[in-house]
Every structure is written in structure tokens, then in C-alpha cells.
Design an enzyme around this catalytic site. Sequence first.
Site, PDB file in Angstrom:
ATOM      1  N   LYS A  20     -51.515 -62.641  10.220  1.00 36.36           N
ATOM      2  CA  LYS A  20     -52.202 -61.386  10.592  1.00 36.36           C
ATOM      3  C   LYS A  20     -51.998 -60.331   9.514  1.00 36.36           C
ATOM      4  O   LYS A  20     -52.942 -59.682   9.071  1.00 36.36           O
ATOM      5  CB  LYS A  20     -51.649 -60.871  11.931  1.00 36.36           C
ATOM      6  CG  LYS A  20     -52.012 -59.416  12.228  1.00 36.36           C
ATOM      7  CD  LYS A  20     -51.429 -58.915  13.540  1.00 36.36           C
ATOM      8  CE  LYS A  20     -50.022 -58.393  13.475  1.00 36.36           C
ATOM      9  NZ  LYS A  20     -49.863 -57.005  12.972  1.00 36.36           N
ATOM     10  N   ASN A  21     -50.738 -60.153   9.101  1.00 38.46           N
ATOM     11  CA  ASN A  21     -50.447 -59.038   8.193  1.00 38.46           C
ATOM     12  C   ASN A  21     -50.884 -59.307   6.753  1.00 38.46           C
ATOM     13  O   ASN A  21     -50.921 -58.381   5.941  1.00 38.46           O
ATOM     14  CB  ASN A  21     -48.960 -58.666   8.262  1.00 38.46           C
ATOM     15  CG  ASN A  21     -48.627 -57.972   9.580  1.00 38.46           C
ATOM     16  OD1 ASN A  21     -49.529 -57.611  10.334  1.00 38.46           O
ATOM     17  ND2 ASN A  21     -47.348 -57.786   9.842  1.00 38.46           N
ATOM     18  N   ARG A  91     -52.748 -48.942  13.502  1.00 36.64           N
ATOM     19  CA  ARG A  91     -52.292 -48.172  12.347  1.00 36.64           C
ATOM     20  C   ARG A  91     -52.658 -48.831  11.020  1.00 36.64           C
ATOM     21  O   ARG A  91     -52.855 -48.164  10.017  1.00 36.64           O
ATOM     22  CB  ARG A  91     -50.764 -48.031  12.380  1.00 36.64           C
ATOM     23  CG  ARG A  91     -50.218 -47.210  13.474  1.00 36.64           C
ATOM     24  CD  ARG A  91     -48.766 -46.956  13.205  1.00 36.64           C
ATOM     25  NE  ARG A  91     -48.559 -45.828  12.329  1.00 36.64           N
ATOM     26  CZ  ARG A  91     -48.488 -45.866  11.026  1.00 36.64           C
ATOM     27  NH1 ARG A  91     -48.591 -46.980  10.380  1.00 36.64           N
ATOM     28  NH2 ARG A  91     -48.292 -44.771  10.332  1.00 36.64           N
ATOM     29  N   CYS A 115     -46.012 -44.350  16.814  1.00 34.92           N
ATOM     30  CA  CYS A 115     -46.238 -45.475  17.705  1.00 34.92           C
ATOM     31  C   CYS A 115     -44.909 -45.903  18.301  1.00 34.92           C
ATOM     32  O   CYS A 115     -43.876 -45.304  18.015  1.00 34.92           O
ATOM     33  CB  CYS A 115     -46.925 -46.628  16.992  1.00 34.92           C
ATOM     34  SG  CYS A 115     -45.867 -47.451  15.824  1.00 34.92           S
ATOM     35  N   ARG A 120     -43.527 -43.610  11.555  1.00 39.68           N
ATOM     36  CA  ARG A 120     -44.422 -44.288  10.615  1.00 39.68           C
ATOM     37  C   ARG A 120     -45.310 -43.335   9.804  1.00 39.68           C
ATOM     38  O   ARG A 120     -46.543 -43.341   9.944  1.00 39.68           O
ATOM     39  CB  ARG A 120     -45.250 -45.345  11.344  1.00 39.68           C
ATOM     40  CG  ARG A 120     -44.364 -46.325  12.107  1.00 39.68           C
ATOM     41  CD  ARG A 120     -45.124 -47.472  12.676  1.00 39.68           C
ATOM     42  NE  ARG A 120     -45.557 -48.423  11.651  1.00 39.68           N
ATOM     43  CZ  ARG A 120     -46.277 -49.499  11.920  1.00 39.68           C
ATOM     44  NH1 ARG A 120     -46.643 -49.744  13.151  1.00 39.68           N
ATOM     45  NH2 ARG A 120     -46.627 -50.321  10.961  1.00 39.68           N
ATOM     46  N   ASP A 307     -39.895 -57.514  11.803  1.00 40.96           N
ATOM     47  CA  ASP A 307     -40.840 -58.074  12.781  1.00 40.96           C
ATOM     48  C   ASP A 307     -40.262 -59.246  13.573  1.00 40.96           C
ATOM     49  O   ASP A 307     -40.911 -59.764  14.479  1.00 40.96           O
ATOM     50  CB  ASP A 307     -42.137 -58.510  12.085  1.00 40.96           C
ATOM     51  CG  ASP A 307     -42.957 -57.313  11.629  1.00 40.96           C
ATOM     52  OD1 ASP A 307     -42.694 -56.187  12.079  1.00 40.96           O
ATOM     53  OD2 ASP A 307     -43.871 -57.507  10.797  1.00 40.96           O
ATOM     54  N   VAL A 329     -35.280 -50.873   8.690  1.00 41.54           N
ATOM     55  CA  VAL A 329     -36.669 -50.588   8.286  1.00 41.54           C
ATOM     56  C   VAL A 329     -37.302 -49.570   9.229  1.00 41.54           C
ATOM     57  O   VAL A 329     -37.858 -48.564   8.793  1.00 41.54           O
ATOM     58  CB  VAL A 329     -37.506 -51.888   8.210  1.00 41.54           C
ATOM     59  CG1 VAL A 329     -38.935 -51.577   7.811  1.00 41.54           C
ATOM     60  CG2 VAL A 329     -36.874 -52.861   7.218  1.00 41.54           C
ATOM     61  N   ARG A 399     -52.337 -58.941  20.255  1.00 40.13           N
ATOM     62  CA  ARG A 399     -52.642 -58.335  18.955  1.00 40.13           C
ATOM     63  C   ARG A 399     -52.161 -59.222  17.814  1.00 40.13           C
ATOM     64  O   ARG A 399     -52.735 -59.176  16.720  1.00 40.13           O
ATOM     65  CB  ARG A 399     -51.937 -56.978  18.819  1.00 40.13           C
ATOM     66  CG  ARG A 399     -52.362 -55.978  19.852  1.00 40.13           C
ATOM     67  CD  ARG A 399     -51.679 -54.677  19.596  1.00 40.13           C
ATOM     68  NE  ARG A 399     -52.041 -54.199  18.263  1.00 40.13           N
ATOM     69  CZ  ARG A 399     -51.828 -52.975  17.819  1.00 40.13           C
ATOM     70  NH1 ARG A 399     -51.259 -52.100  18.610  1.00 40.13           N
ATOM     71  NH2 ARG A 399     -52.174 -52.626  16.615  1.00 40.13           N
TER      72      ARG A 399
HETATM   73  N1  EPU Z   1     -42.561 -45.310   5.254  1.00 33.16           N
HETATM   74  C1  EPU Z   1     -42.465 -44.038   4.782  1.00 33.16           C
HETATM   75  N2  EPU Z   1     -43.567 -43.464   4.187  1.00 33.16           N
HETATM   76  C2  EPU Z   1     -44.728 -44.146   4.049  1.00 33.16           C
HETATM   77  C3  EPU Z   1     -44.829 -45.467   4.533  1.00 33.16           C
HETATM   78  C4  EPU Z   1     -43.720 -46.033   5.138  1.00 33.16           C
HETATM   79  O1  EPU Z   1     -41.415 -43.404   4.887  1.00 33.16           O
HETATM   80  O2  EPU Z   1     -45.681 -43.579   3.503  1.00 33.16           O
HETATM   81  C5  EPU Z   1     -41.406 -45.947   5.912  1.00 33.16           C
HETATM   82  C6  EPU Z   1     -41.703 -46.392   7.335  1.00 33.16           C
HETATM   83  O3  EPU Z   1     -41.568 -45.338   8.258  1.00 33.16           O
HETATM   84  C7  EPU Z   1     -40.678 -47.484   7.521  1.00 33.16           C
HETATM   85  C8  EPU Z   1     -40.619 -48.126   6.140  1.00 33.16           C
HETATM   86  O4  EPU Z   1     -41.122 -47.143   5.239  1.00 33.16           O
HETATM   87  O5  EPU Z   1     -39.424 -46.917   7.828  1.00 33.16           O
HETATM   88  C9  EPU Z   1     -41.407 -49.398   5.986  1.00 33.16           C
HETATM   89  O6  EPU Z   1     -42.721 -49.248   6.511  1.00 33.16           O
HETATM   90  P1  EPU Z   1     -43.978 -49.988   5.871  1.00 33.16           P
HETATM   91  O7  EPU Z   1     -44.874 -48.973   5.261  1.00 33.16           O
HETATM   92  O8  EPU Z   1     -43.518 -51.102   5.000  1.00 33.16           O
HETATM   93  O9  EPU Z   1     -44.698 -50.583   7.174  1.00 33.16           O
HETATM   94  P2  EPU Z   1     -46.261 -50.854   7.294  1.00 33.16           P
HETATM   95  O10 EPU Z   1     -46.782 -51.242   5.976  1.00 33.16           O
HETATM   96  O11 EPU Z   1     -46.917 -49.742   8.012  1.00 33.16           O
HETATM   97  C10 EPU Z   1     -46.109 -53.431   7.753  1.00 33.16           C
HETATM   98  C11 EPU Z   1     -46.460 -54.363   8.851  1.00 33.16           C
HETATM   99  C12 EPU Z   1     -45.520 -54.149  10.024  1.00 33.16           C
HETATM  100  C13 EPU Z   1     -44.092 -54.388   9.527  1.00 33.16           C
HETATM  101  C14 EPU Z   1     -43.784 -53.476   8.347  1.00 33.16           C
HETATM  102  C15 EPU Z   1     -42.431 -53.727   7.719  1.00 33.16           C
HETATM  103  C16 EPU Z   1     -48.820 -54.755   8.623  1.00 33.16           C
HETATM  104  C17 EPU Z   1     -50.175 -54.591   9.188  1.00 33.16           C
HETATM  105  N3  EPU Z   1     -47.829 -54.152   9.278  1.00 33.16           N
HETATM  106  O12 EPU Z   1     -46.275 -52.107   8.275  1.00 33.16           O
HETATM  107  O13 EPU Z   1     -45.846 -55.144  10.989  1.00 33.16           O
HETATM  108  O14 EPU Z   1     -43.174 -54.138  10.576  1.00 33.16           O
HETATM  109  O15 EPU Z   1     -44.770 -53.660   7.324  1.00 33.16           O
HETATM  110  O16 EPU Z   1     -42.319 -55.036   7.305  1.00 33.16           O
HETATM  111  O17 EPU Z   1     -48.634 -55.433   7.627  1.00 33.16           O
HETATM  112  C18 EPU Z   1     -46.085 -56.043  13.143  1.00 33.16           C
HETATM  113  O18 EPU Z   1     -46.759 -56.966  12.653  1.00 33.16           O
HETATM  114  O19 EPU Z   1     -45.661 -56.079  14.333  1.00 33.16           O
HETATM  115  C19 EPU Z   1     -45.781 -54.873  12.333  1.00 33.16           C
HETATM  116  C20 EPU Z   1     -45.423 -53.709  12.858  1.00 33.16           C
END
Ligand code: EPU
Length: 420
Positions: A20-21, A91, A115, A120, A307, A329, A399
Amino acid sequence: MFRIEGPVRLSGSVRVSGSKNASLPIMAAAILGGGKSCLKAVPRLSDISVCGELLTRLGCKIAREADGRLCIDSTVIDNPVGEYEIVRTMRASICILGPLLARCGRAEVSMPGGCAIGDRPVNLHIRGLQELGAQVHLKNGYIIAEAPNGLKGKDIFMGGPFGSTVLGTANVLMAATLAKGRTVIESAACEPEVADLADCLNKMGAKITGIGSPRLIIEGVSQLHPVEFEVIPDRIEAGTFMVAAAITAGELRLQNCRLNDMMAVIDRLREVGVTVDAEADGCVVARRGPIRPADVTTQPYPGFPTDLQAQFMALLALGEGNSVVIEKVFPDRFMHVAELNRMAANLRKEGPTVIVAGVQKLIAAPVMASDLRASAALVLAGLAAEGTTTVDRVYHIDRGYEKIEERLNPLGAKITRQNV
Ligand code: EPU
């Protein structure tokens, strides 16, 4: 709602779906192709449908072909807007920001809210795009990014307080493929899903090196072309099945599973007494002895994935002793703790840490799913618990897991879906 009768012991074979991701940002990358791209192994999940709807509203044409490929025709993009109505339900919609900006010189995407797993923020996404020369401002809850004269390559540091960002890296990477000159993304996310995106972009004509490392180097090109691409297997789904085998003292053969992407998970499984034996296309996972306690700290890849934290906690809840789970994380990603305690687990949260005092058995209870991975943990706990567990709000699990009950039941689970 799921009704889950336990305890059961799972055995048999299961095929892991496409990731998915990986699929979500790769679908967004199709925006850059300006024609019909076809993706193989994109799972049939509600998040994928939401992403399809998002792209359709931009002007793309999306179709599932008879052979299962998901095809996205991005010849026309006449409305570069990611609407609140969709972004608030998913998101990950934020990952259209970079490709839209690069393709159209302008993008409006609703600012995602918080969320169930935490705040996030998207500050690193925005900062990265600004470094590439975009003007970005916020209006009516929308991020408005503009680069009428195109983007310009630059050296960018993408690390934040919790390490790298997966979708932030994806956004800046996609935007940089069409920027003038060379971009270096330092502290890039190394997750296999980011590497898969980069491989796909290269197949579309991008020039990216350093794939899989924290330094991505992108030589901008003037245009990309449509692509035919197969996404990687879902390492989180694979890990969930592994925990399912472990928590039920069962034995599962996983097909279509890349163990190299899962070293930290396999390390922790072995620590608790689970065997993971590699096979040509996957592995066999089994538990024959007791569950030993283990400490787990989530980290960006190649560390233990956040995850899988909830699912692993369900397993450790039945450990012969005390375990400690630290979430580095998403420090608030613990909505499952109180629900697992309703099933007679003994979990105590202290800030970003949970102390797990192992219990001999879990006892069925009505519980509530709060997010995708928490709901997976509750289903796993239900497989091992004595009695009938009901898990409410299972739309969360749909999802990210394709027909989970239809895949677990042939392995020995007793899960029925009920409409309430
Ligand atoms: N963060 C910031 N600023 C930003 C972006 C992120 O401070 O601009 C922080 C976040 O708050 C968090 C950390 O950085 O503490 C990591 O977040 P990241 O941006 O890596 O998460 P994401 O890209 O929004 C993806 C996955 C998530 C998974 C995370 C971490 C997808 C669609 N989503 O989210 O997957 O938990 O990386 O590996 O790829 C799930 O599948 O259930 C899911 C939530």
C-alpha cells in the site's frame, strides 16, 4: 464489525499483497508521466480507491484492467487541487503536492489535520519544496505552492525531530526529478517504499542515484514518460502475518515476501522465540515454544517499523516476562494500549514507552479499532484470546489489509464480518 472466536492455531500458506505505502506515492508519480502508466500488484484497498478518486478529480483517468493492473492516464491535469474532502480521509493524499507542482507549476492541497496516531505535521515537505524554489503559503486551510518558472535543484537537508520523513522525501524527490540542475536530498528516508518510488521514477526517465541510502542525488530532466511498473510486496502486511503465526503458536508459509526488507522485524521475532526460515519467494514462520519477552524500539528504516509496533505489542502481551516498547517515530501511537488492556493484557504507558507485563492468556472483549495498525493488533489479539472478541470500526483495517478475514479464515481463523 468483526466477531473473532479464539483461541485458534493458524497454519497454511498465504500470499502477501503489493505494498500500500509503495503504491500510493507511485500512483502520484503517474502525474509526472503525462500519459497512461500501468501499475502491477497495486492492492485492492480503500486507501487505493481514495487515491484513485483524488487523481480522478485532478483530471486523470483511472481504470483497473481485466488483468488486475491499475492504469492511470494523466494526459490531462486541469484541476491541480487536492480537496479537503479527500485529504481529511487519507493523509497520504499530501504526496500529490510535489508531482503536481513539478508538472503544473502550481498545486493546492488541503493541509492534513491530526489523526489517531499523532499530530503528523508536513513542515518538512513544505520546506523541501521551498528549497527547490517554490513559493508556498497557506490559504483557507490549503497549502498553495507555486513555481511558475519551474523548480531549481539544490542541496536539501530533510531530517526532522523524529528522523527522516517518508512522504516528505517522496514529495521532494518527485518534484526534483523535473527541477533544473542537481538536487541532493540529505537525510532522505531509506524505506523500501521510497526506493521503489525512485526505481519507478528512473523507469519513467528520471536520473536518481543513491537509491535506498540517506543521500539521494537527482539530476533534473526536462520530462518524464509513462511507465509499466510492479510495486514491491507489502512488508507490513507480511510482518502482520508473521505475528499472526507467532501469536497463535502456528506455522505459516508466506509467499511474495522480501525478507531483506524485514531484518529488524525478523531479529525481534527470533528474539521472542519464533523461527523464520527463508524460502525462494518468502519464508516459513512458526512458534513452538513460549513467547520470550523482548524490547522493541521503533525507528525509521532499517529500524523496527512503527507500522508493526501495535501488532508486536499484542504478541509481547503474552510473553513470559516483561518487555519494553519504545515508539520513536510517532510517540503518541498507542491507541491500542487501552483496548488490549480490555482483553486482560497488562500494559502501562509512560510517555513514548509501554511496559508490557506478560500475561498467561488474553480474554475476549468488545474492542474498538482506532487506526489501521491498531486494528490489526486487535484482530491478532482476538485470534489468541479465549472467547469471542468483537472489533468495531473495522473499516480502519480495510484501508490497509485486503479482505483480511477471507485470507485468515482458510488458515484456521474464525472471523465473521457483521454489518452494524
Ligand atoms: N514529521 C515531521 N514533519 C514533517 C513530516 C513528518 O515532523 O513534515 C514527523 C512525523 O510527525 C513523524 C516522523 O516525522 O514523527 C515520521 O513521519 P513520516 O513523514 O515518515 O510519516 P508519513 O510519511 O506521513 C508514512 C507511512 C505511515 C508510516 C510512516 C512512518 C505512507 C502512506 N504512510 O507516513 O504508514 O507509519 O511513514 O514509517 O507511506 C500506515 O501504513 O499505517 C502508516 C501510518
